[in-house]
Design a protein around this motif. Structure first.
Motif: not given
Length: 91
Positions: A73, A21-23, A19, A25-26
Motif C-alpha cells: 500500500q 487499481r483498487r485505490q 493495489e 476504484e475505491k
C-alpha cells in the motif's frame, strides 16, 4: 523451487499495480497537493510501523502478511503521488 530476483520483483510490481487499481476504484482519481500526498503517505508508513511492531511481538504469519500488505500500500500510494505530480505537467 525458489523464484529468481527478477520473478519476485515482477510479482511484487504486479501486486502494486493491482493495489493502485483498487485505490482508483475505491477513491476515484485523486488530485492532491504534494503536502496532502505526504500526509497520506505518512499515514500509510505509520501503518507499516504498527504492522512491523505487531509482527515483531508475535512473529506469526498473519502479522507478517499484514506487514507485507502495508508495504504494498505504501508503494501504491507513492506511485499515485508521482502519477498526480506528473499529470500536472513538467516539473
Amino acid at each position: 523451487m525458489n523464484e529468481d530476483h527478477a520473478s519476485v520483483q515482477e510479482r511484487i510490481l504486479e501486486e502494486i499495480q493491482a493495489e493502485r487499481r483498487r485505490q482508483t476504484e475505491k477513491f476515484g482519481p485523486m488530485d492532491n497537493t504534494p503536502s496532502t500526498w505526504a500526509i497520506i503517505l505518512g499515514e500509510e508508513v505509520g501503518e507499516v510501523c504498527r504492522a512491523v511492531l505487531d509482527a515483531r511481538a508475535s512473529l506469526d504469519a498473519v502479522s507478517l502478511t499484514n506487514y507485507r500488505q502495508e508495504l504494498i500500500q505504501v508503494a501504491a500510494v507513492a506511485i499515485a503521488a508521482i502519477e498526480n505530480l506528473d499529470m500536472q505537467g513538467p516539473i
